[in-house]
Design a protein around this motif. Structure first.
Motif, mmCIF file in Angstrom:
data_model
loop_
_atom_site.group_PDB
_atom_site.id
_atom_site.type_symbol
_atom_site.label_atom_id
_atom_site.label_comp_id
_atom_site.label_asym_id
_atom_site.label_seq_id
_atom_site.Cartn_x
_atom_site.Cartn_y
_atom_site.Cartn_z
ATOM 1 N N ASN A 1 0.862 -1.177 0.000
ATOM 2 C CA ASN A 1 0.000 0.000 0.000
ATOM 3 C C ASN A 1 0.904 1.235 0.000
ATOM 4 N N PRO A 2 0.877 2.072 -1.045
ATOM 5 C CA PRO A 2 1.847 3.172 -1.143
ATOM 6 C C PRO A 2 1.741 4.173 -0.004
ATOM 7 N N ARG A 3 0.539 4.437 0.473
ATOM 8 C CA ARG A 3 0.395 5.378 1.599
ATOM 9 C C ARG A 3 1.007 4.793 2.878
ATOM 10 N N LYS A 4 0.702 3.524 3.111
ATOM 11 C CA LYS A 4 1.239 2.874 4.308
ATOM 12 C C LYS A 4 2.760 2.764 4.226
ATOM 13 N N ALA B 1 5.368 4.357 6.804
ATOM 14 C CA ALA B 1 6.299 3.477 7.512
ATOM 15 C C ALA B 1 7.732 3.994 7.405
ATOM 16 N N ALA B 2 8.085 4.537 6.238
ATOM 17 C CA ALA B 2 9.426 5.095 6.069
ATOM 18 C C ALA B 2 9.638 6.290 6.988
ATOM 19 N N LYS B 3 8.635 7.162 7.081
ATOM 20 C CA LYS B 3 8.722 8.310 7.988
ATOM 21 C C LYS B 3 8.795 7.858 9.444
ATOM 22 N N ASP B 4 7.943 6.892 9.780
ATOM 23 C CA ASP B 4 7.886 6.380 11.144
ATOM 24 C C ASP B 4 9.244 5.817 11.565
#
Length: 203
Positions: free
Chosen positions: A60-63, A67-70
């Motif tokens: 899922n591109p949004r997820k 996740a990368a930011k998180d």
């Protein structure tokens, strides 16, 4: 009586990289004892959590973006360098995780795991390669010849499988999985505050 935290881990997991750095100050703060349990997370995915593979094939591109930011936020909090994704991902960590038992025997698990995590997640090195593992072994202060001989021995293969089977049997589905005092399970770096509170309640 001091609390006991079993820390089941695979160095190929980014969230485990973070949790490895977070669990040690937590244990020092609470007086808990950490029992290090090397596992092969791919064995867990193959047995009880193959949805991981499907999500990698069709993310899922949004997820994925969040996740990368998180992950970057957590790495900043711990003062770590992290590349997501590394050039080789997922990586075959079987040699690395068998080697963790060699480090455990010699009281060098923590420096060994630090070196392995930093090589893969910080320096983007392929920990499936012998030359990369040799540098990790040197950094941890282990003997190269002994290390490579032992990780090829069946007993070390069996120990890694036994830990992996153990965490599966107890309800685990990934890395890091932590058990407080035997049966209270916590999964993931972001559950460390909950683990801390559980230790305080049990004190």
């Amino acid at each position: 009586m001091a609390a006991t935290i079993e820390f089941f881990f695979d160095c190929s997991s980014p969230w485990t990289y973070l949790a490895f750095h977070g669990i040690q100050p937590l244990a020092a703060e609470t007086g808990a004892e950490i029992v290090w349990k090397p596992i092969l997370v791919g064995g867990i995915f193959n047995t009880v959590n193959d949805s991981v593979y499907r999500s990698r094939e069709k993310p899922n591109p949004r997820k994925l973006a969040y996740a990368a930011k998180d992950m970057a936020d957590w790495a900043r909090l711990y003062g770590l360098r992290i590349k997501m994704r590394p050039t080789v991902f997922p990586v075959n960590s079987v040699k690395c995780m068998r080697g963790a038992f060699v480090a455990l025997e010699q009281g060098k698990l923590v420096p060994y795991a630090y070196a392995a995590f930093d090589a893969y997640w910080g320096d983007d090195k392929d920990i499936s390669q012998d030359d990369v593992m040799a540098a990790i072994v040197d950094k941890a202060g282990l003997d190269r010849a002994e290390f490579f001989a032992k990780i090829a021995d069946q007993s070390y293969k069996d120990r890694l499988k036994a830990n992996t089977d153990d965490v599966i049997a107890r309800g685990g589905f990934g890395s890091p999985t932590m058990f407080l005092n035997g049966d209270d399970m916590y999964f993931g770096n972001d559950r460390l505050p909950l683990l801390r509170e559980a230790i305080r309640r049990a004190a």
